[in-house]
Design an enzyme around this catalytic site. Structure first.
Site, PDB file in Angstrom:
ATOM      1  CE  LYS A 159      29.306  49.559 -76.733  1.00  0.00           C
ATOM      2  NZ  LYS A 159      28.070  49.304 -75.994  1.00  0.00           N
ATOM      3  CE  LYS A 219      29.777  46.366 -84.304  1.00  0.00           C
ATOM      4  NZ  LYS A 219      29.648  47.466 -83.373  1.00  0.00           N
TER       5      LYS A 219
HETATM    6  P1  NAD Z   1      21.434  49.864 -86.793  1.00  0.00           P
HETATM    7  O1  NAD Z   1      21.850  48.853 -87.799  1.00  0.00           O
HETATM    8  O2  NAD Z   1      20.071  49.817 -86.193  1.00  0.00           O
HETATM    9  O3  NAD Z   1      21.642  51.340 -87.395  1.00  0.00           O
HETATM   10  C1  NAD Z   1      22.670  51.699 -88.270  1.00  0.00           C
HETATM   11  C2  NAD Z   1      22.161  52.786 -89.193  1.00  0.00           C
HETATM   12  O4  NAD Z   1      23.229  53.159 -90.077  1.00  0.00           O
HETATM   13  C3  NAD Z   1      21.004  52.333 -90.094  1.00  0.00           C
HETATM   14  O5  NAD Z   1      19.950  53.270 -90.035  1.00  0.00           O
HETATM   15  C4  NAD Z   1      21.627  52.258 -91.483  1.00  0.00           C
HETATM   16  O6  NAD Z   1      20.717  52.542 -92.517  1.00  0.00           O
HETATM   17  C5  NAD Z   1      22.677  53.349 -91.372  1.00  0.00           C
HETATM   18  N1  NAD Z   1      23.745  53.224 -92.366  1.00  0.00           N
HETATM   19  C6  NAD Z   1      24.362  52.114 -92.807  1.00  0.00           C
HETATM   20  N2  NAD Z   1      25.289  52.427 -93.731  1.00  0.00           N
HETATM   21  C7  NAD Z   1      25.252  53.780 -93.856  1.00  0.00           C
HETATM   22  C8  NAD Z   1      25.983  54.702 -94.653  1.00  0.00           C
HETATM   23  N3  NAD Z   1      26.920  54.301 -95.503  1.00  0.00           N
HETATM   24  N4  NAD Z   1      25.672  56.010 -94.557  1.00  0.00           N
HETATM   25  C9  NAD Z   1      24.707  56.443 -93.699  1.00  0.00           C
HETATM   26  N5  NAD Z   1      23.986  55.610 -92.915  1.00  0.00           N
HETATM   27  C10 NAD Z   1      24.260  54.287 -92.996  1.00  0.00           C
HETATM   28  O7  NAD Z   1      22.556  49.790 -85.647  1.00  0.00           O
HETATM   29  P2  NAD Z   1      22.405  50.280 -84.117  1.00  0.00           P
HETATM   30  O8  NAD Z   1      21.874  49.170 -83.292  1.00  0.00           O
HETATM   31  O9  NAD Z   1      21.765  51.606 -84.104  1.00  0.00           O
HETATM   32  O10 NAD Z   1      23.961  50.422 -83.737  1.00  0.00           O
HETATM   33  C11 NAD Z   1      24.770  51.474 -84.229  1.00  0.00           C
HETATM   34  C12 NAD Z   1      26.101  51.401 -83.525  1.00  0.00           C
HETATM   35  O11 NAD Z   1      25.916  51.590 -82.119  1.00  0.00           O
HETATM   36  C13 NAD Z   1      26.817  50.061 -83.688  1.00  0.00           C
HETATM   37  O12 NAD Z   1      28.191  50.261 -83.804  1.00  0.00           O
HETATM   38  C14 NAD Z   1      26.472  49.322 -82.411  1.00  0.00           C
HETATM   39  O13 NAD Z   1      27.441  48.337 -82.082  1.00  0.00           O
HETATM   40  C15 NAD Z   1      26.422  50.458 -81.418  1.00  0.00           C
HETATM   41  N6  NAD Z   1      25.551  50.233 -80.250  1.00  0.00           N
HETATM   42  C16 NAD Z   1      24.309  49.681 -80.397  1.00  0.00           C
HETATM   43  C17 NAD Z   1      23.502  49.484 -79.278  1.00  0.00           C
HETATM   44  C18 NAD Z   1      22.105  48.883 -79.370  1.00  0.00           C
HETATM   45  O14 NAD Z   1      21.557  48.520 -78.330  1.00  0.00           O
HETATM   46  N7  NAD Z   1      21.515  48.745 -80.555  1.00  0.00           N
HETATM   47  C19 NAD Z   1      23.959  49.879 -78.007  1.00  0.00           C
HETATM   48  C20 NAD Z   1      25.211  50.475 -77.891  1.00  0.00           C
HETATM   49  C21 NAD Z   1      25.997  50.641 -79.020  1.00  0.00           C
END
Ligand code: NAD
Length: 308
Positions: A171, A240
């Site tokens: 990734k 990150k």
């Molecule tokens: P986001 O910030 O939109 O979502 C994260 C979620 O985690 C939020 O709803 C937040 O409230 C929740 N959260 C935070 N702390 C928490 C806790 N202690 N307990 C429970 N829930 C908690 O992030 P995202 O864009 O959905 O990304 C999530 C992961 O996926 C990241 O690691 C990111 O790098 C990866 N990712 C994101 C994308 C994208 O396009 N957004 C694509 C591939 C991978």
């Protein structure tokens, strides 16, 4: 009996992914610190829990989709964490957290007879909604056989290897290229606009030629030319990912010459605009330096309310 599933972290990616599991007929127990996110899925048939431990008490397999490595450690291993739940057998981290966190979390979970499995994903929010993500699975083969069908709900599944963290390495390589494509294509498109080229035509030609890449094929037509800047991935998260990638490169003594220039651009975007901005806004810095805007015809005729 099919595995009962848990899902923690219902953000831009987690919410549509958990929704797809529900729609595929799985029983899913969900948790997020944002009550509105859990409420949305409860209305669609999910059970809700009050902590990660409670999710793990109700589920055989728990998925995590969280923003940072520290949060993944905390939610998996901390007080009221997943490891405290009595039923859970497998924890699948869908987040991008790097191979070191994956290996360390898997080693701690193993002490409780829980398998830590990494399955980071690529393809953005649009891919999470459609179920067309690339899923990079790593961990024991027998675990993979057990969770493969559930992972296929998210998209195309690749088995990367048996060692915890191999999916994460894959990734980071992917996202180094994704970050490079978006930064480099933004720079090139701004130069083209300054030279008087039509942005719509420019992107069409690039996509018919040898310059095409994930930014020109996807982010430019969908988020940049229409000036909506709504890919659903933030400047903070790509920083990150690059930080994790550089930590790996350093640990393996592999220089990243090109990556260094790319990373500086993303650090600049973090310092000038902030981590919460959509990562497609990176083009605005190049635009400001050159004094042009890369707007498609549709956006020029109907400008969105907030283009800045
Ligand atoms: P986001 O910030 O939109 O979502 C994260 C979620 O985690 C939020 O709803 C937040 O409230 C929740 N959260 C935070 N702390 C928490 C806790 N202690 N307990 C429970 N829930 C908690 O992030 P995202 O864009 O959905 O990304 C999530 C992961 O996926 C990241 O690691 C990111 O790098 C990866 N990712 C994101 C994308 C994208 O396009 N957004 C694509 C591939 C991978």
């Amino acid at each position: 009996m099919p595995d009962a599933l848990g899902f923690i972290g219902l953000g831009n990616m987690g919410l549509p992914m958990a929704r797809r599991l529900l729609q595929a007929g799985h029983a899913v127990t969900v948790y997020d610190i944002r009550a509105e996110a859990t409420a949305a899925l409860a209305a669609e048939g999910a059970k809700t829990a009050a902590s990660p431990a409670e999710v793990a008490e109700a589920s055989d397999v728990v998925f995590l989709s969280l923003p940072t490595p520290d949060l993944v450690r905390d939610v998996a291993l901390g007080r009221d964490g997943v490891a405290q739940g009595g039923r859970v057998k497998i924890v699948i981290d869908l987040s991008t957290t790097g191979p070191r966190t994956a290996a360390a979390v898997a080693a701690e979970l193993a002490k409780k007879d829980i398998v830590g499995f990494d399955a980071p994903v690529s393809g953005g929010v649009a891919g999470a909604i459609k179920g067309s993500l690339a899923v990079m699975a790593a961990g024991p083969r027998e675990t993979f056989a057990r969770v493969k069908a559930a992972l296929e709900v998210f998209g195309r599944v690749f088995y990367i290897g048996e060692r915890a963290g191999m999916g994460q390495s894959m990734k980071l390589i992917n996202n180094l290229l994704s970050a490079t494509a978006l930064a480099a294509t933004s720079e090139a498109a701004v130069l083209g606009a300054k030279a008087g080229l039509d942005p719509d035509v420019m992107v069409e030609v690039i996509n018919a030629g040898s310059g095409r890449n994930s930014a020109s094929l996807d982010k430019f037509p969908r988020n940049i030319l229409p000036r909506t800047f709504d890919a659903g991935f933030t400047v903070g998260l790509i920083n990150k990912d690059l930080k994790l990638c550089f930590e790996e490169a350093e640990a393996l003594n592999v220089p990243l010459w090109i990556g260094t220039a790319v990373r500086q651009m993303w650090i600049y975007a973090l310092g000038h605009g902030g981590g919460d901005k959509d990562f497609t806004t990176v083009i605005k810095h190049f635009e400001d330096w050159a004094g042009v805007t890369v707007a498609g015809k549709a956006a020029i005729n109907h400008p969105p309310a907030d283009d800045r």
